[in-house]
Design an enzyme around this catalytic site. Structure first.
Site, PDB file in Angstrom:
ATOM      1  N   TYR A 284       0.840  -1.197   0.000  1.00 43.64           N
ATOM      2  CA  TYR A 284       0.000   0.000   0.000  1.00 43.64           C
ATOM      3  C   TYR A 284       0.879   1.252   0.000  1.00 43.64           C
ATOM      4  CZ  TYR A 284      -3.837  -3.152   1.316  1.00 43.64           C
ATOM      5  OH  TYR A 284      -4.767  -4.171   1.358  1.00 43.64           O
TER       6      TYR A 284
ATOM      7  N   HIS B 233      -0.291 -12.162   1.485  1.00 45.26           N
ATOM      8  CA  HIS B 233      -1.185 -11.317   0.699  1.00 45.26           C
ATOM      9  C   HIS B 233      -1.843 -12.080  -0.452  1.00 45.26           C
ATOM     10  CE1 HIS B 233      -1.690  -6.796  -0.465  1.00 45.26           C
ATOM     11  NE2 HIS B 233      -2.812  -7.464  -0.604  1.00 45.26           N
TER      12      HIS B 233
ATOM     13  N   SER C  78     -13.419  -5.013   1.492  1.00 45.00           N
ATOM     14  CA  SER C  78     -14.429  -4.457   0.574  1.00 45.00           C
ATOM     15  C   SER C  78     -15.835  -4.899   0.968  1.00 45.00           C
ATOM     16  CB  SER C  78     -14.127  -4.852  -0.872  1.00 45.00           C
ATOM     17  OG  SER C  78     -12.934  -4.271  -1.323  1.00 45.00           O
ATOM     18  N   PRO C  79     -16.208  -4.773   2.252  1.00 42.92           N
ATOM     19  CA  PRO C  79     -17.549  -5.210   2.670  1.00 42.92           C
ATOM     20  C   PRO C  79     -18.656  -4.313   2.134  1.00 42.92           C
ATOM     21  CG  PRO C  79     -16.453  -4.075   4.471  1.00 42.92           C
ATOM     22  CD  PRO C  79     -15.431  -4.240   3.389  1.00 42.92           C
ATOM     23  N   LEU C  80     -18.280  -3.182   1.527  1.00 44.79           N
ATOM     24  CA  LEU C  80     -19.266  -2.312   0.897  1.00 44.79           C
ATOM     25  C   LEU C  80     -19.147  -2.349  -0.628  1.00 44.79           C
ATOM     26  CD1 LEU C  80     -19.169   0.744   3.322  1.00 44.79           C
ATOM     27  CD2 LEU C  80     -20.884  -1.081   3.188  1.00 44.79           C
ATOM     28  N   GLY C  81     -18.526  -3.410  -1.134  1.00 48.01           N
ATOM     29  CA  GLY C  81     -18.413  -3.543  -2.581  1.00 48.01           C
ATOM     30  C   GLY C  81     -17.689  -2.381  -3.222  1.00 48.01           C
ATOM     31  N   ARG C  82     -16.598  -1.950  -2.574  1.00 43.48           N
ATOM     32  CA  ARG C  82     -15.795  -0.807  -3.045  1.00 43.48           C
ATOM     33  C   ARG C  82     -16.642   0.459  -3.173  1.00 43.48           C
ATOM     34  NH1 ARG C  82     -14.156  -5.410  -5.792  1.00 43.48           N
ATOM     35  NH2 ARG C  82     -12.064  -6.060  -5.250  1.00 43.48           N
ATOM     36  N   GLY C  83     -17.546   0.614  -2.209  1.00 39.82           N
ATOM     37  CA  GLY C  83     -18.393   1.799  -2.167  1.00 39.82           C
ATOM     38  C   GLY C  83     -19.699   1.651  -2.912  1.00 39.82           C
ATOM     39  N   PHE C  84     -19.836   0.602  -3.695  1.00 38.69           N
ATOM     40  CA  PHE C  84     -21.028   0.440  -4.521  1.00 38.69           C
ATOM     41  C   PHE C  84     -22.289   0.273  -3.679  1.00 38.69           C
ATOM     42  CE2 PHE C  84     -23.740  -2.170  -7.445  1.00 38.69           C
ATOM     43  CZ  PHE C  84     -23.909  -1.201  -8.423  1.00 38.69           C
TER      44      PHE C  84
END
Length: 333
Positions: free
Chosen positions: A57, A131, A211-217
């Protein structure tokens, strides 16, 4: 926020963690260190103890940032980092034939962990994930090298990221695996179909959805035409013109259920991952998003509501792959 067990090896973390990747890369557009440091400080105030970073990162910048943020309060945080990519002399990830190189050889993994310790300015790291899985190095060799660092007290626990069920079993036979990190959300439920979720539950391994929010989607707020030109979601297969319309139906279904509860779609989506027995690490660098996400830990959803969400976003409904061809090539399946 309450602390809970992550797996069965004695590691306790906050019920929700914070993914820090976006604070150090252009993957979601430009970031600002001072804004990120303020968000990290506020996370501590809100009871977050579990922070997720990686060697890759910002090519080390993110670990350095966390080192700055947590100087003097090491005993109040649980740090998880990730290692296992190959790097060239220029300090960047090696790319061969257009694909990033995964390097799970013991010498590389030890080198990487030593570098993480220096950048974090810490004597030990609570949890180190592999990773990605190197197909050319037996997982037993990689985990064996990491287990020696556990014995030396340089790392506390071992984890895997994006590992197949069979790989998890092989690794766990060498040294207890504390956590497995994989993409998981109402937008991506593959681990429920490929045996990974059943395996970690059987073996007493903690499960950490990234990504529990689907990358913001799943927030319902994502506007593709407003993304920064460096934002990788511009090339996300699930968000391209061919798949976006179909996938928006998932967001709409979640929104309707969220409205009936008087909460935001993002909060309901996070509460769902917690109800599924996992410890999500939604990523953000902004205070408002952090506070909204943390508030979701106070939302208790009933079994009936879990079923409603399961039916609104069933396994396999999402249109398109979750990564480009290069990204999918790195997923152990």
């Amino acid at each position: 926020m309450k602390n809970v067990d992550l797996g069965s090896q004695g590691l306790k973390v906050s019920q929700m963690g914070l993914g820090c990747m976006g604070m150090s890369t252009y993957i979601y557009g430009p970031s600002d260190d001072e804004e990120s440091l303020s968000t990290l400080q506020r996370a501590i105030e809100l009871g977050v103890t579990f922070f997720d970073t990686a060697e890759t990162y910002g090519m080390g910048h993110n670990e350095q940032l966390l080192g700055r943020a947590f100087a003097g309060i090491r005993d109040r945080v649980v740090i998880a980092t990730k290692v296992g990519f190959g790097f060239g002399d220029d300090g960047k990830i090696k790319v061969v034939d257009g694909k990033r190189v995964v390097d799970g050889r013991p010498a590389n993994v030890v080198r990487a962990i030593e570098g993480s310790l220096r950048r974090l300015q810490m004597d030990y790291i609570d949890l180190v994930y592999l990773h990605r899985i190197d197909p050319t190095t037996p997982i037993e060799e990689t985990i064996g090298a990491m287990s020696k660092l556990v014995a030396e007290g340089r790392i506390g626990h071992i984890g895997l990221s994006e590992a197949a069920a069979s790989t998890i079993r092989r690794a766990h036979a060498v040294h207890p695996i504390t956590a497995v990190q994989t993409e998981y959300s109402l937008f991506e439920r593959g681990v429920e179909a490929n045996g990974v979720l059943d395996t970690v539950r059987e073996l007493g391994i903690g499960f950490v959805p990234y990504s529990p929010l689907g990358r913001g989607f799943l927030t319902g707020q994502l506007k593709m035409d407003e993304l920064h030109k460096t934002d990788f979601r511009n090339t996300d297969p699930r968000l391209n013109a061919a798949n976006l319309k179909a996938n928006l139906r998932i967001v709409e279904a979640i929104r309707q259920i969220a409205e009936s509860r008087g909460v935001k779609p993002a909060q309901l989506a996070l509460a769902w991952t917690i109800a599924k027995g996992s410890i999500p690490i939604p990523g953000t660098r902004r205070l408002a998003n952090l506070e909204e996400n943390v508030a979701s830990t106070g939302i208790v959803i009933t079994p009936d509501e879990v079923n409603m969400l399961d039916e609104a976003a069933p396994i396999g409904i999402t249109s398109g792959e979750r990564y480009t061809e290069d990204g999918m090539s790195l997923v152990n399946r």
